[in-house]
Design a protein around this motif. Structure first.
Motif, PDB file in Angstrom:
ATOM      1  N   ASP A 190       0.883  -1.302   0.024  1.00  0.00           N
ATOM      2  CA  ASP A 190       0.038  -0.027   0.043  1.00  0.00           C
ATOM      3  C   ASP A 190       0.930   1.373   0.052  1.00  0.00           C
ATOM      4  O   ASP A 190       0.485   2.213  -0.606  1.00  0.00           O
ATOM      5  CB  ASP A 190      -0.776   0.113   1.233  1.00  0.00           C
ATOM      6  CG  ASP A 190      -2.138  -1.123   1.103  1.00  0.00           C
ATOM      7  OD1 ASP A 190      -2.129  -1.921   0.210  1.00  0.00           O
ATOM      8  OD2 ASP A 190      -2.706  -1.356   2.154  1.00  0.00           O
ATOM      9  N   GLU A 191       1.908   1.193   0.931  1.00  0.00           N
ATOM     10  CA  GLU A 191       3.038   2.391   0.581  1.00  0.00           C
ATOM     11  C   GLU A 191       3.659   2.400  -0.880  1.00  0.00           C
ATOM     12  O   GLU A 191       3.941   3.695  -1.174  1.00  0.00           O
ATOM     13  CB  GLU A 191       3.993   2.307   1.687  1.00  0.00           C
ATOM     14  CG  GLU A 191       5.116   3.388   1.778  1.00  0.00           C
ATOM     15  CD  GLU A 191       4.342   4.742   2.070  1.00  0.00           C
ATOM     16  OE1 GLU A 191       5.037   5.788   1.624  1.00  0.00           O
ATOM     17  OE2 GLU A 191       3.207   4.704   2.588  1.00  0.00           O
ATOM     18  N   LEU A 192       3.682   1.433  -1.166  1.00  0.00           N
ATOM     19  CA  LEU A 192       4.333   1.638  -2.753  1.00  0.00           C
ATOM     20  C   LEU A 192       3.399   2.068  -3.441  1.00  0.00           C
ATOM     21  O   LEU A 192       3.699   3.045  -4.502  1.00  0.00           O
ATOM     22  CB  LEU A 192       4.706   0.312  -3.130  1.00  0.00           C
ATOM     23  CG  LEU A 192       5.262  -0.138  -4.603  1.00  0.00           C
ATOM     24  CD1 LEU A 192       6.515   1.123  -4.628  1.00  0.00           C
ATOM     25  CD2 LEU A 192       5.493  -1.332  -5.228  1.00  0.00           C
ATOM     26  N   TYR A 305      -6.869  -2.678  -5.299  1.00  0.00           N
ATOM     27  CA  TYR A 305      -7.131  -3.648  -4.198  1.00  0.00           C
ATOM     28  C   TYR A 305      -6.071  -3.736  -3.257  1.00  0.00           C
ATOM     29  O   TYR A 305      -4.944  -4.090  -3.883  1.00  0.00           O
ATOM     30  CB  TYR A 305      -7.796  -4.799  -4.772  1.00  0.00           C
ATOM     31  CG  TYR A 305      -8.196  -6.019  -3.678  1.00  0.00           C
ATOM     32  CD1 TYR A 305      -9.503  -5.706  -3.363  1.00  0.00           C
ATOM     33  CD2 TYR A 305      -7.354  -6.872  -2.902  1.00  0.00           C
ATOM     34  CE1 TYR A 305     -10.041  -6.583  -2.261  1.00  0.00           C
ATOM     35  CE2 TYR A 305      -7.972  -7.605  -2.208  1.00  0.00           C
ATOM     36  CZ  TYR A 305      -9.158  -7.439  -1.736  1.00  0.00           C
ATOM     37  OH  TYR A 305      -9.726  -8.221  -0.988  1.00  0.00           O
ATOM     38  N   SER A 306      -6.220  -3.553  -1.931  1.00  0.00           N
ATOM     39  CA  SER A 306      -5.314  -3.731  -1.120  1.00  0.00           C
ATOM     40  C   SER A 306      -5.607  -5.149  -0.399  1.00  0.00           C
ATOM     41  O   SER A 306      -6.399  -5.359   0.293  1.00  0.00           O
ATOM     42  CB  SER A 306      -5.343  -2.552   0.263  1.00  0.00           C
ATOM     43  OG  SER A 306      -4.781  -2.908   1.331  1.00  0.00           O
ATOM     44  N   ASN A 307      -4.576  -6.097  -0.537  1.00  0.00           N
ATOM     45  CA  ASN A 307      -4.728  -7.397   0.163  1.00  0.00           C
ATOM     46  C   ASN A 307      -4.578  -7.238   1.797  1.00  0.00           C
ATOM     47  O   ASN A 307      -5.355  -8.050   2.396  1.00  0.00           O
ATOM     48  CB  ASN A 307      -3.370  -8.236  -0.660  1.00  0.00           C
ATOM     49  CG  ASN A 307      -3.788  -8.689  -1.702  1.00  0.00           C
ATOM     50  OD1 ASN A 307      -4.909  -9.305  -2.046  1.00  0.00           O
ATOM     51  ND2 ASN A 307      -2.758  -8.393  -2.835  1.00  0.00           N
ATOM     52  N   ALA A 308      -3.856  -6.122   2.044  1.00  0.00           N
ATOM     53  CA  ALA A 308      -3.679  -6.051   3.615  1.00  0.00           C
ATOM     54  C   ALA A 308      -5.069  -5.906   4.315  1.00  0.00           C
ATOM     55  O   ALA A 308      -5.526  -5.958   5.281  1.00  0.00           O
ATOM     56  CB  ALA A 308      -2.792  -4.961   3.906  1.00  0.00           C
ATOM     57  N   ARG A 309      -5.576  -4.535   3.586  1.00  0.00           N
ATOM     58  CA  ARG A 309      -7.053  -4.067   4.014  1.00  0.00           C
ATOM     59  C   ARG A 309      -8.044  -4.905   3.725  1.00  0.00           C
ATOM     60  O   ARG A 309      -9.173  -4.836   4.052  1.00  0.00           O
ATOM     61  CB  ARG A 309      -7.255  -2.540   3.861  1.00  0.00           C
ATOM     62  CG  ARG A 309      -5.970  -1.771   4.294  1.00  0.00           C
ATOM     63  CD  ARG A 309      -5.936  -0.315   3.878  1.00  0.00           C
ATOM     64  NE  ARG A 309      -7.226   0.432   4.068  1.00  0.00           N
ATOM     65  CZ  ARG A 309      -7.271   1.507   3.995  1.00  0.00           C
ATOM     66  NH1 ARG A 309      -6.174   2.321   3.513  1.00  0.00           N
ATOM     67  NH2 ARG A 309      -8.317   2.228   4.258  1.00  0.00           N
ATOM     68  N   LEU A 313      -9.079   0.399  -2.663  1.00  0.00           N
ATOM     69  CA  LEU A 313      -8.854   1.876  -2.293  1.00  0.00           C
ATOM     70  C   LEU A 313      -9.070   2.848  -3.532  1.00  0.00           C
ATOM     71  O   LEU A 313      -8.523   2.556  -4.682  1.00  0.00           O
ATOM     72  CB  LEU A 313      -7.307   1.864  -1.726  1.00  0.00           C
ATOM     73  CG  LEU A 313      -6.923   0.915  -0.739  1.00  0.00           C
ATOM     74  CD1 LEU A 313      -5.488   1.193  -0.404  1.00  0.00           C
ATOM     75  CD2 LEU A 313      -7.704   1.171   0.518  1.00  0.00           C
ATOM     76  N   HIS A 314      -9.740   3.948  -3.416  1.00  0.00           N
ATOM     77  CA  HIS A 314      -9.915   5.051  -4.115  1.00  0.00           C
ATOM     78  C   HIS A 314      -8.574   5.774  -4.466  1.00  0.00           C
ATOM     79  O   HIS A 314      -7.676   6.300  -3.603  1.00  0.00           O
ATOM     80  CB  HIS A 314     -10.795   5.961  -3.713  1.00  0.00           C
ATOM     81  CG  HIS A 314     -10.838   7.331  -4.102  1.00  0.00           C
ATOM     82  ND1 HIS A 314     -10.172   8.362  -3.268  1.00  0.00           N
ATOM     83  CD2 HIS A 314     -11.122   7.757  -5.355  1.00  0.00           C
ATOM     84  CE1 HIS A 314      -9.921   9.514  -4.286  1.00  0.00           C
ATOM     85  NE2 HIS A 314     -10.652   9.176  -5.396  1.00  0.00           N
ATOM     86  N   CYS A 315      -8.132   6.012  -5.721  1.00  0.00           N
ATOM     87  CA  CYS A 315      -6.845   6.613  -5.977  1.00  0.00           C
ATOM     88  C   CYS A 315      -7.083   7.445  -7.262  1.00  0.00           C
ATOM     89  O   CYS A 315      -7.582   7.196  -8.126  1.00  0.00           O
ATOM     90  CB  CYS A 315      -5.908   5.528  -6.590  1.00  0.00           C
ATOM     91  SG  CYS A 315      -5.171   4.204  -5.360  1.00  0.00           S
ATOM     92  N   ASP A 316      -6.727   8.940  -6.935  1.00  0.00           N
ATOM     93  CA  ASP A 316      -7.192   9.803  -8.056  1.00  0.00           C
ATOM     94  C   ASP A 316      -5.898  10.302  -8.228  1.00  0.00           C
ATOM     95  O   ASP A 316      -5.053  11.237  -7.506  1.00  0.00           O
ATOM     96  CB  ASP A 316      -7.889  11.081  -7.510  1.00  0.00           C
ATOM     97  CG  ASP A 316      -8.546  11.929  -8.734  1.00  0.00           C
ATOM     98  OD1 ASP A 316      -7.588  12.039  -9.739  1.00  0.00           O
ATOM     99  OD2 ASP A 316      -9.563  12.168  -8.701  1.00  0.00           O
ATOM    100  N   PRO A 317      -5.185  10.009  -9.417  1.00  0.00           N
ATOM    101  CA  PRO A 317      -3.785  10.467  -9.741  1.00  0.00           C
ATOM    102  C   PRO A 317      -3.637  12.070  -9.913  1.00  0.00           C
ATOM    103  O   PRO A 317      -2.796  12.771  -9.836  1.00  0.00           O
ATOM    104  CB  PRO A 317      -3.356  10.053 -11.135  1.00  0.00           C
ATOM    105  CG  PRO A 317      -4.575   9.464 -11.866  1.00  0.00           C
ATOM    106  CD  PRO A 317      -5.629   9.093 -10.409  1.00  0.00           C
ATOM    107  N   CYS A 318      -5.028  12.518 -10.699  1.00  0.00           N
ATOM    108  CA  CYS A 318      -4.908  14.119 -10.824  1.00  0.00           C
ATOM    109  C   CYS A 318      -4.798  14.884  -9.516  1.00  0.00           C
ATOM    110  O   CYS A 318      -4.202  15.988  -9.530  1.00  0.00           O
ATOM    111  CB  CYS A 318      -6.378  14.608 -11.331  1.00  0.00           C
ATOM    112  SG  CYS A 318      -6.615  13.774 -12.905  1.00  0.00           S
ATOM    113  N   ASP A 323      -7.503   7.021  -1.147  1.00  0.00           N
ATOM    114  CA  ASP A 323      -8.483   6.668  -0.042  1.00  0.00           C
ATOM    115  C   ASP A 323      -9.451   7.811   0.557  1.00  0.00           C
ATOM    116  O   ASP A 323      -9.495   7.999   1.699  1.00  0.00           O
ATOM    117  CB  ASP A 323      -8.060   5.771   1.229  1.00  0.00           C
ATOM    118  CG  ASP A 323      -9.038   5.014   1.927  1.00  0.00           C
ATOM    119  OD1 ASP A 323     -10.154   4.902   1.443  1.00  0.00           O
ATOM    120  OD2 ASP A 323      -8.739   4.760   3.139  1.00  0.00           O
ATOM    121  N   THR A 324      -9.692   8.489  -0.445  1.00  0.00           N
ATOM    122  CA  THR A 324     -10.579   9.947  -0.035  1.00  0.00           C
ATOM    123  C   THR A 324     -11.900   9.887  -0.708  1.00  0.00           C
ATOM    124  O   THR A 324     -12.162  10.672  -1.633  1.00  0.00           O
ATOM    125  CB  THR A 324      -9.757  11.153  -0.189  1.00  0.00           C
ATOM    126  OG1 THR A 324      -9.310  11.185  -1.674  1.00  0.00           O
ATOM    127  CG2 THR A 324      -8.638  11.236   0.859  1.00  0.00           C
TER     128      THR A 324
END
Length: 821
Positions: A190-192, A305-309, A313-318, A323-324
């Motif tokens: 997830d940090e990566l 997809y987070s295997n740990a959680r 997870l929502h990801c917006d590159p713009c 996760d917001t």
């Protein structure tokens, strides 16, 4: 991909098909646009032998633009066991007919596709629906479902790995753990992902507002329409080409809107579509399970997809946002409807993850009008099955079991997410408006969000001027609108009241004009680049932190927009400005008057709704309105005085009708006049309280009687005239580029000097005898306030003596000294 035309009942149905799909899948597509069940379709030009149903379309040599005739096999539509036909309910005949030859056995995927098609037919027949809307939704979903397979092409993923600095990102992830970064994700993968998101936003991809000129390199270009892509551009899936013309050399540059993610690795630029497209590819290249998420209100992002959680997870590159999910609804102010996620082996309706208002009366569900919810679920289920079929995911395979487990968990999450979202605390990122894109683009899309007051720069600065008074002074600086709370003892407290979007020095300074909820309006200030009005609210104030129930409107010259600073939504409507300049509320009818400096007119809008009413005033040859800027009402409120900047004059108009009356003031004192204020006892009251008195001014109340102060920008000075006659009385104070002048209580004038980064305070009581013109410039200068970057607009709001606390709870954290309200 090929574009085919299905001809059925004298109608043409266009659809896109993948040559690598089987005939079975293609029949399902045909069903979605025509309503003809797959088992009843006769496709002229496509093999109709059951043995050929698993053949790929490419084997049948379909070509782009090919017309395929659809005919229907005779016989009634298929009925489910739960809905028997009338014949089935009738008594059985005496002799059973001879059995027909058994049809070839269907595969499991064929049976599933047929069952879904039958179920969809029954559900659509039982529910009211919008056929055109369902067709459009299906078409778009099918297109998005096909697109995600570009992320799975080995050559495309290899190209992405060649540009992603994987080792650097892994090192940054390890460094974040050691440095104690508060935003660090607990799980290494997830940090990566967080590091990949940050790198993509800040180091790899570039946002495009306007395209630099290919010939001279100038960034001053304007949109010049669109063109069809050429063969090379079309090969990389460019659907349209934007044309941008250079303002310097007139060359027209092309901006193809590429859709192939591999091409985007080369161009590394675009808007939200290109950003999410390329970022999703990068996620797949790093073996993240990723979805391409389509928002029907015109935005795109990614889910990973987070295997740990064990969740998506929502990801917006713009926005560099991780996760917001509520960011779009609560921060941007978007009115969501459909949010559908697509991956190589899934299609999911994930709308509920991104809203708190799904089932409210005017919430998300009320805007989902393309089809009913049952039909939508059927379309999504069919496409989800289709994706698994394409990936040849067989029942009970490890991948099938994994996807089923995830889907069950996600269904449970989405079923209860609304209640969770409604009670959890919002993250700071979910409260901000859109960050990417130009101001004009964000405003046009309505994604600026709700600006919130800030407690930054809360500073006790002591007394500024020797004459004490209680009030609130707003000053627009380079990036912020500063608020100065002043007590009756003369103590000043400064804090940042608003952040001004896209306002670099010299380009978007603001100006303010005030009308209180309990009384008439009076011009307080205006500047060259924009105008702001503080208007009374007909109900409760949407700001909540200004005295007397005031709200703030801003007129941005470069955008031709009148905005409500509480919501950053347009206020005026049904009129296109050439160059919006100033604004003021009429004390006679409460309507908003805005000077259009480009069209040389003053326009009137409804003061409550913002609807265009009429052109209030035009100039004449004898009373010109040439680049009209600042406006102010005379002491008796019967004349509207206007700066005619290009003619270096102050003109008088009938305040009720807008009819030109006379040129009030002209001469050497005036050079590019930009703003003005009339002082008298009545103007003091109307600009500083809610009084509507119209009595003549006098020197006894501490204000100069019948005086007109004008910022003469070209002469770098504040000058004075007799307001009734226009006779010039001389220079009051010299200052570089005076932008604004405001009358404060106790006879104090505040002047903003844009070029010197200062506010200057002048004792106007020295000019109580209006007939005198012998004063020396700067003789009445009381004080200066320095280190305010590019001060432009100002407005003073007096405070009533009803409270000794800040205007709202959120103010109290910012006010280090109580202010009188």
């Amino acid at each position: 991909m090929v574009k085919l035309v299905i001809v059925f009942k004298n109608e043409n149905f266009e659809l896109e098909a993948d040559e690598h799909d089987s005939v079975t899948v293609f029949r399902t597509q045909v069903y979605s646009v025509t309503g003809v069940e797959p088992e009843r379709q006769i496709l002229v030009g496509i093999g109709n032998n059951p043995a050929q149903e698993e053949d790929l379309l490419s084997k049948h040599r379909v070509t782009n633009g090919q017309r395929i005739l659809l005919m229907v096999r005779p016989g009634p539509p298929t009925q489910s066991a739960s809905q028997p036909t009338a014949a089935a309910a009738a008594p059985a005949p005496a002799a059973a007919p001879a059995p027909t030859p058994a049809a070839p056995a269907l595969t499991a995927h064929e049976r599933m596709a047929q069952q879904l098609a039958q179920r969809l037919t029954q559900q659509l027949a039982a529910n009211n629906h919008n056929p055109a809307g369902l067709t459009e939704l299906t078409r778009r979903c099918e297109s998005f479902a096909r697109h995600v397979y570009y992320y799975e092409e080995p050559a495309t993923r290899d190209a992405a790995l060649a540009v992603i600095p994987v080792q650097l990102l892994e090192q940054r992830a390890r460094d974040a753990e050691q440095s104690g970064d508060e935003k660090r994700q607990p799980d290494a993968r997830d940090e990566l992902l967080r590091q990949l998101l940050h790198w993509f936003k800040t180091e790899f991809f570039t946002w495009v507002n306007s395209v630099p000129c290919e010939r001279c390199g100038s960034t001053e270009t304007q949109n010049a329409g669109a063109a069809r892509p050429n063969a090379s551009e079309a090969a990389d899936l460019a659907g349209v080409v934007e044309m941008h013309q250079c303002r310097q050399c007139t060359h027209v540059s092309r901006f193809p809107r590429y859709n192939h993610p591999r091409k985007l690795l080369e161009t590394r630029r675009g808007r939200c579509g290109e950003w999410a497209n390329c970022f999703t590819l990068c996620c797949r290249a790093l073996d993240f399970d990723a979805r391409h998420v389509q928002d029907w209100t015109d935005h795109v992002w990614t889910e990973v997809y987070s295997n740990a959680r064990r969740q998506w997870l929502h990801c917006d590159p713009c926005e560099n946002a991780l996760d917001t999910p509520l960011m779009y609804e609560t921060g941007w102010g978007k009115k969501l409807s459909y949010v559908i996620a697509f991956s190589k082996d899934e299609v999911r309706d994930v709308t509920r993850r991104y809203t708190r208002t799904f089932d409210l009366p005017e919430g998300v569900r009320s805007r989902r009008t393309l089809c009913d919810e049952v039909a939508l679920s059927s379309v999504v289920a069919r496409l989800d099955t289709q994706q698994k079929t394409r990936m040849r995911i067989t029942a009970n395979s490890p991948r099938a079991l994994e996807l089923a487990s995830r889907a069950a968990a996600e269904n449970q999450e989405l079923a209860g997410v609304i209640a969770v979202q409604a009670t959890r605390a919002l993250k700071s990122e979910e409260l901000r408006g859109r960050q990417s894109g130009s101001l004009g683009w964000k405003l046009a899309r309505g994604e600026m969000g709700l600006p919130a007051p800030s407690a930054q720069l809360s500073t006790q600065i002591g007394a500024v001027v020797p004459t004490p008074f209680a009030g609130c002074l707003l000053v627009a600086s380079e990036r912020n609108i500063l608020r100065y709370d002043i007590t009756e003892t003369g103590s000043w407290t400064r804090w940042v009241w608003r952040t001004v979007p896209d306002s670099p020095k010299g380009k978007a300074s603001l100006s303010l004009v005030v009308r209180h909820a309990s009384g008439d309006g009076a011009a307080i200030a205006s500047t060259a680049a924009a105008a702001v009005a503080v208007a009374a609210s007909s109900s409760s104030s949407s700001e909540g932190d200004l005295p007397n129930g005031a709200t703030v409107l801003a007129v941005y010259s470069e955008l031709g927009q009148v905005l409500n600073l509480a919501t950053l939504k347009p206020f005026t409507s049904n009129y296109t400005f050439s160059r919006a300049a100033r604004a003021i509320f009429s004390p006679h009818d409460g309507h908003l008057l805005v000077s259009d400096a480009g069209a040389d007119v003053i326009v009137r809008f409804d003061g409550i709704t913002g609807a265009f009413k009429d052109v209030f005033a035009r100039g004449t040859s004898s009373v010109p309105l040439s680049c009209p800027l600042g406006m102010a009402f005379s002491a008796d409120q019967e004349r509207l005085l206007v700066c005619s900047s290009k003619t270096n004059t102050i003109v008088a108009l009938n305040a009720r009708t807008g009819a030109p009356l006379s040129v009030l003031a002209t001469g050497a004192l005036l050079s590019a006049p930009s703003n003005l204020v009339v002082t008298s006892s009545s103007s003091s009251s109307s600009s500083s309280s809610s009084s509507s008195s119209t009595q003549a001014g006098s020197a006894e109340d501490g204000h100069p009687a019948d005086a007109l102060f004008v910022t003469s920008k070209g002469a770098n000075s504040l000058v004075r005239f007799v307001a009734s006659t226009g006779r010039g009385l001389g220079t009051v104070v010299s200052c570089p580029q005076p932008h604004d002048v405001v009358l404060l209580p106790s006879g104090v004038l505040a002047v903003s000097s844009f070029a010197s980064d200062k506010l200057m305070f002048v004792d106007a009581t020295q000019y109580a005898q209006a007939s005198s013109s012998s004063e020396q410039p700067n003789a009445a200068l009381l004080a200066t306030m320095e280190a305010i970057k590019a001060p432009s607009a100002m407005a003073f709001l007096p405070l009533s003596a009803t409270s000794r606390d800040c205007a709202s709870p959120r103010d109290r954290s910012a006010c280090t000294t109580p202010v009188v309200h």
